[in-house]
Design an enzyme around this catalytic site. Structure first.
Site, PDB file in Angstrom:
ATOM      1  CG  HIS A 126      45.314  32.780  41.792  1.00  0.00           C
ATOM      2  ND1 HIS A 126      44.640  32.731  40.598  1.00  0.00           N
ATOM      3  CD2 HIS A 126      44.972  33.960  42.363  1.00  0.00           C
ATOM      4  CE1 HIS A 126      43.931  33.832  40.439  1.00  0.00           C
ATOM      5  NE2 HIS A 126      44.118  34.598  41.506  1.00  0.00           N
ATOM      6  CG  ASP A 127      41.734  33.536  44.008  1.00  0.00           C
ATOM      7  OD1 ASP A 127      42.687  33.897  44.720  1.00  0.00           O
ATOM      8  OD2 ASP A 127      41.203  34.273  43.157  1.00  0.00           O
ATOM      9  CG  ASP A 177      41.704  39.998  39.633  1.00  0.00           C
ATOM     10  OD1 ASP A 177      41.717  38.795  39.931  1.00  0.00           O
ATOM     11  OD2 ASP A 177      41.507  40.904  40.465  1.00  0.00           O
ATOM     12  CD  GLU A 190      38.615  36.315  39.419  1.00  0.00           C
ATOM     13  OE1 GLU A 190      38.772  35.502  40.348  1.00  0.00           O
ATOM     14  OE2 GLU A 190      39.089  37.470  39.440  1.00  0.00           O
ATOM     15  CG  ASP A 221      46.037  37.528  36.718  1.00  0.00           C
ATOM     16  OD1 ASP A 221      45.075  38.303  36.597  1.00  0.00           O
ATOM     17  OD2 ASP A 221      46.014  36.505  37.439  1.00  0.00           O
TER      18      ASP A 221
END
Length: 561
Positions: free
Chosen positions: A329-330, A213, A255, A111
């Site tokens: 994770h969000d 990200d 993302e 990531d």
């Protein structure tokens, strides 16, 4: 009125990639497995669970950031791109993880956060030392306004202004997230060269790719009020592709909260040289409140959800590639958001997995999803650790939202729902650690845990394992054409996948009660049930009665339909 039946298709002329048949498993290292009892998950802990992941059948681990960081945003604020955070281990530990995963047929995807760094990164420390420092232009600085205040009204995603004054130099720096996450200036070619050099350093260590990200923000032009999808975004990504991973057989996922079906093809179309795919979030944001966003979510609407999934499946049918996910994770836990955690926990978790994994695209599983982990029932803001939640609590309460209403919204949508420790067993702290965990374990770990499921053929875990295996062995699941049916039905999700002589028909009931459905004539079929969460179904007639949260997939031979 019945819809036209899909015609048999020849195998599409598609550039087939290894990640088309893969299933990706996201590990949030801080919460996955703690090997040394300090309450924080680590790389040796991940290595200790590789056999578990191999048994599940996944072929890629997406590893949330493990780089050196002050952890203001749990690692999404990087202070050394080539260092490992001490709480997670060492570079030698990471190399061992890559090697041990490879032995099990698993690749490691990192990531990578290159929209911003930590304010403790050496580049930023140099940049803020003086206005003429060579690193000054690595970041985005503006002088105070004519009135002596903020350069603009731009807001941070985490709440409050996106500008912070640096007292030493008298200028403001941009941070679209925390004030401790200053944004990099991608218009500076030296920044881009540094990033590409670093990416190649990791690729040379044998990783399987990158998850990028908030990649849609790197082309920002703040003076024009543009934060996402800037005019040079795709120029930068094409340059990144040429300079780093373009010649390597790796997986790259961007993302992109701003992504639309049209822009997704700019990222991942076959004639583009950018990324493998993007994460889009339209199926998530459509249920957010217009004023309070995710902190006061709107009721679930299956018709709206089907419309979004169908739009993306259709738009990327012949070009590009879809990412398939319920949670990361969000985001809140899938079974808490779309299923039923009380009366039909197992059935609804299996149903959600079936619907997602049998669409066209690469499925992503977030740790604990495969055992049906749920949202955490926190009662006080003091139990939360997430910087976004803490900031938004202050701002929303100041704006008039009651503290109780905010906690309800956070328990439904807050990021800490996904960050409570992985529930390995009924042992203290869910088997995550022998110490005190950095964030509380969900109290349902005694009944929801991996140990009770891995040897149970009827468990949620076993259902996920079967879905992962089916993707490896049925081309219709990977490349079949998607067609939705009964789009306006408020209770059921029905779609088919068609490839050459095969048709896969998927039916799912999203309700905690029986639903009887009148089926289109074209779907009156019989065949072999590939998977179901009740008993096997071998035919679909004029009507079908689906039990609470029932889902099944029927594989049919078109010559016999």
């Amino acid at each position: 009125m019945s819809q036209p039946a899909p015609q048999p298709l020849a195998t599409p002329a598609i550039d087939r990639k290894w990640w088309h048949t893969a299933t990706v498993y996201q590990v949030y290292p801080r919460s996955f497995c703690d090997s040394d009892g300090d309450g924080v998950g680590d790389i040796p802990g991940i290595i200790s669970r590789l056999d578990y992941l191999q048994s599940l059948g996944i072929t890629v681990i997406w590893l949330s950031p493990i780089f050196t960081s002050p952890m203001d945003d749990n690692g999404y604020d990087i202070s050394d791109y080539q260092g490992i955070a001490p709480e997670f281990g060492t570079l030698a530990d990471f190399d061992r993880l890559v090697a041990e995963a490879r032995k099990r047929g698993i690749g490691i995807v990192l990531d990578l956060v290159v929209n911003h760094t930590s304010d403790e990164h050496p580049w930023f420390r140099e940049a803020r030392s003086s206005t003429d420092n060579p690193y000054r232009d690595y970041y985005i600085w503006r002088r105070p306004s004519a009135e002596g205040g903020l350069p603009s009204a731009l807001e941070s995603t985490f709440g409050g202004p996106a500008w912070t004054l640096d007292p030493q130099t008298g200028e403001y720096y941009l941070h679209l997230f925390s004030r401790r996450q200053p944004d990099l200036n991608w218009e500076n070619p030296q920044v881009r060269a540094e990033v590409y050099r670093m990416m190649n350093w990791w690729l040379d260590r044998g990783i399987a790719g990158f998850r990028m990200d908030v990649i849609d923000l790197i082309g920002k032009q703040v003076d024009a009020g543009i934060t996402s999808d800037g005019p040079h975004l795709h120029d930068y990504l094409q340059e990144m592709n040429r300079e780093t991973f373009g010649s390597r057989d790796v997986l790259t996922v961007g993302e992109a909260w701003s992504a639309t079906p049209t822009s997704a093809l700019l990222y991942s179309g076959r004639d583009r040289r950018e990324l493998s795919m993007v994460f889009q979030f339209e199926h998530v944001t459509q249920f957010w409140d217009q004023t309070y966003g995710k902190w006061r979510p709107r009721p679930f609407d299956l018709i709206a959800l089907k419309a979004v999934f169908g739009k993306w499946q259709t738009a990327l049918a012949e070009d590009g590639w879809n990412s398939l996910f319920w949670v990361n994770h969000d985001l809140p836990r899938a079974v808490s958001r779309y299923g039923d955690t009380t009366g039909f926990h197992v059935e609804s978790a299996k149903m959600l997995a079936t619907v997602l994994h049998l669409m066209k695209g690469t499925p992503f599983i977030y740790q604990g999803e495969e055992i049906g982990m749920t949202n955490v029932p926190f009662t006080s803001i003091d139990q939360y650790k997430d910087i976004e939640t803490l900031n938004m609590h202050r701002l929303h309460v100041e704006a008039g939202l009651s503290p109780d209403d905010f906690i309800r919204g956070a328990n439904e949508s807050g990021r800490d729902n996904a960050r409570t420790p992985m529930q390995w067993s009924s042992a203290p702290q869910g088997g995550f650690t022998t110490g005190s965990p950095w964030i509380e374990v969900n109290p349902n770990f005694a009944t929801v845990n991996a140990e009770t499921q891995v040897d149970d053929d009827q468990s949620i875990w076993s259902h996920y394992r079967k879905l992962i295996d089916l993707r490896k062995h049925h081309q219709v699941i990977v490349y079949g054409r998607y067609q939705s049916w009964l789009d306006q039905h408020p209770d059921v999700f029905v779609y088919s996948r068609t490839l050459e002589g095969d048709r896969l028909v998927v039916l799912a009931n999203f309700r905690p009660h029986e639903v009887t459905v009148t089926m289109p004539d074209e779907l009156h079929v019989q065949g072999r049930c590939l998977i179901g969460n009740y008993t096997d179904m071998d035919r679909i007639g004029e009507t079908v009665t689906l039990r609470p949260y029932e889902a099944f997939a029927l594989l049919c031979d078109l010559e016999k339909v």
